[in-house]
Design a protein around this motif. Structure first.
Motif, short mmCIF file in Angstrom:
data_model
loop_
_atom_site.label_atom_id
_atom_site.label_comp_id
_atom_site.label_asym_id
_atom_site.label_seq_id
_atom_site.Cartn_x
_atom_site.Cartn_y
_atom_site.Cartn_z
N ALA A 59 15.05 -5.94 -46.25
CA ALA A 59 14.01 -6.25 -45.19
C ALA A 59 13.33 -7.44 -45.76
O ALA A 59 12.14 -7.42 -46.44
N GLY A 60 13.60 -8.55 -45.29
CA GLY A 60 13.03 -9.75 -46.01
C GLY A 60 12.37 -10.50 -44.52
O GLY A 60 12.05 -9.78 -43.71
N GLU A 61 12.07 -11.75 -44.76
CA GLU A 61 11.11 -12.43 -43.68
C GLU A 61 11.89 -12.42 -42.42
O GLU A 61 11.08 -11.90 -41.27
N LYS A 62 12.88 -12.37 -42.16
CA LYS A 62 13.71 -12.46 -41.07
C LYS A 62 13.92 -10.97 -40.14
O LYS A 62 13.58 -10.84 -39.14
N THR A 63 14.17 -10.19 -41.06
CA THR A 63 14.33 -8.59 -40.60
C THR A 63 12.85 -8.29 -40.17
O THR A 63 12.62 -7.54 -39.14
N LEU A 64 11.75 -8.53 -41.00
CA LEU A 64 10.43 -8.18 -40.73
C LEU A 64 10.00 -8.75 -39.37
O LEU A 64 9.38 -8.13 -38.75
N ALA A 65 10.27 -10.05 -39.21
CA ALA A 65 9.71 -10.82 -38.13
C ALA A 65 10.67 -10.24 -36.80
O ALA A 65 9.89 -10.02 -35.73
N ALA A 66 11.85 -9.76 -36.87
CA ALA A 66 12.30 -9.24 -35.79
C ALA A 66 12.05 -7.84 -35.44
O ALA A 66 11.86 -7.78 -34.26
N LEU A 67 11.87 -7.11 -36.31
CA LEU A 67 11.01 -5.89 -36.09
C LEU A 67 9.74 -5.97 -35.37
O LEU A 67 9.39 -5.09 -34.68
N ALA A 68 8.95 -7.16 -35.80
CA ALA A 68 7.55 -7.55 -35.16
C ALA A 68 7.82 -8.01 -33.72
O ALA A 68 6.78 -8.65 -33.05
N GLY A 69 9.14 -8.23 -33.18
CA GLY A 69 9.22 -8.90 -31.93
C GLY A 69 9.68 -10.40 -31.97
O GLY A 69 9.53 -10.99 -30.83
N ALA A 70 10.00 -10.87 -33.00
CA ALA A 70 10.08 -12.35 -33.01
C ALA A 70 11.57 -12.93 -32.64
O ALA A 70 12.38 -12.01 -32.39
N ASP A 71 11.65 -14.18 -32.32
CA ASP A 71 12.81 -14.60 -31.53
C ASP A 71 13.85 -14.92 -32.60
O ASP A 71 13.36 -15.57 -33.60
N CYS A 72 15.05 -14.50 -32.49
CA CYS A 72 16.08 -14.67 -33.53
C CYS A 72 17.04 -15.54 -33.28
O CYS A 72 17.93 -15.44 -33.86
N SER A 73 16.99 -16.01 -32.12
CA SER A 73 17.93 -17.01 -31.68
C SER A 73 18.56 -18.01 -32.48
O SER A 73 19.56 -18.39 -32.47
N LYS A 74 17.73 -18.61 -33.46
CA LYS A 74 18.25 -19.62 -34.26
C LYS A 74 18.84 -19.15 -35.69
O LYS A 74 18.89 -19.88 -36.57
N LEU A 75 18.53 -17.88 -35.72
CA LEU A 75 18.76 -17.25 -37.13
C LEU A 75 20.25 -17.08 -37.46
O LEU A 75 21.01 -16.89 -36.43
N LEU A 76 20.70 -17.03 -38.73
CA LEU A 76 22.19 -16.83 -38.93
C LEU A 76 22.20 -15.25 -38.63
O LEU A 76 21.54 -14.47 -39.17
N GLY A 77 23.45 -15.00 -38.17
CA GLY A 77 23.85 -13.78 -37.72
C GLY A 77 25.33 -13.38 -38.53
O GLY A 77 25.90 -13.97 -39.14
N ASN A 78 25.38 -11.89 -38.62
CA ASN A 78 26.30 -11.40 -39.27
C ASN A 78 27.64 -11.77 -39.01
O ASN A 78 28.59 -12.17 -39.93
#
Length: 283
Positions: A59-78
């Protein structure tokens, strides 16, 4: 500068309890004990898979941000890592390990610009390098040396002078006033820190094509990384064979051992392979 929060197996405390609460709100069924154990890691992986993030169980910066409702559209995906592993013919766990250790974390700054690091010693080298027939190498170097006297923070035979984060873009803008071509080439770009001067070797149509793509998404930054591996047969071979010291030496340079990159890569690989995400995906 405050380091991004990173919760992983073994972490304890109120931050883990808050993480467990948010995971439960997203569909998990965890006991709120503030202890990041096996069940919490499984829930993190399930959440990451559900929303398309890299499934690393951290649970790093990206996962925590996603859980908080942040936009994930620019993030690297699995899916990008899965496709990259297939394309390179390596274990998925190897790609997870490289992504964890070698990437700079998030590929974008808080203002939406791609992460960069301006390398003043590369600026000096590039300014000194003949590009066209008839270029006078001695004259180019003399000019670079003169610029180093006038602008030592932007042109220098020694690395350093880093300002970090958005200030690196300010350094780039200043360097462009000296030379609009050498400046972006003298930067490392995105999460995987690919130097701009590699643009032609990696098959991009132009330097502008490369820098434009680096500003689109982490998926484009990962594409540059895959091309970088493909363009270096020895590096590719080391990754396939899981020769972490050889890979780290070629990717990070001679300081790899001092920074324990090879040890970090091996440990990350073992963790990802052990969780079941390291199955071979090569055809």
């Amino acid at each position: 500068m405050t380091q991004p929060q990173r919760l992983q197996h073994g972490s304890k405390g109120q931050a883990v309890r808050q993480l467990q609460q948010r995971l439960n709100q997203a569909g998990a069924n965890l006991f709120l004990d503030g202890d990041f154990g096996d069940e919490t890691e499984k829930s993190v992986r399930a959440y990451q898979l559900k929303i398309g993030l890299v499934v690393d169980g951290v649970a790093g910066e990206k996962t925590l941000a996603a859980l908080a409702g942040a936009d994930c559209s620019k993030l690297l995906g699995n899916i990008h890592l899965v496709d990259g592993a297939k394309r390179l013919g390596v274990d998925l766990a190897s790609i997870y390990a490289v992504n964890e250790v070698e990437s700079a974390g998030a590929g974008f700054l808080s203002n939406g610009k791609p992460k960069i690091l301006f390398e003043r010693h590369q600026m000096h080298r590039l300014l000194s390098t003949p590009r066209h027939e008839g270029d006078d190498a001695a004259a180019l170097k003399a000019h670079a040396d003169q610029l180093a006297i006038l602008h030592p923070n932007l042109v220098n035979v020694r690395p350093g002078g880093y300002a970090g984060d958005t200030a690196e873009h300010q350094r780039l803008a200043s360097a462009k006033l000296i030379d609009a071509l050498c400046a972006p080439e003298a930067c490392s770009w995105g999460a995987f820190q690919i130097m701009g001067y590699h643009w032609q070797r990696l098959g991009y149509a132009s330097l502008d094509d490369f820098t434009t793509r680096m500003a689109i998404s982490e998926a484009e930054q990962f594409e540059a990384f895959v091309r970088f591996i493909e363009a270096d047969p020895a590096l590719h071979k080391a990754l396939k064979a899981k020769k972490w010291a050889e890979f780290a030496k070629r990717y990070n340079g001679p300081a790899y051992a001092r920074n324990l990159y090879d040890v970090k890569l091996e440990r990350a690989y073992e963790r990802h392979a052990g969780c079941g995400c390291g199955q071979k995906v090569a055809a």
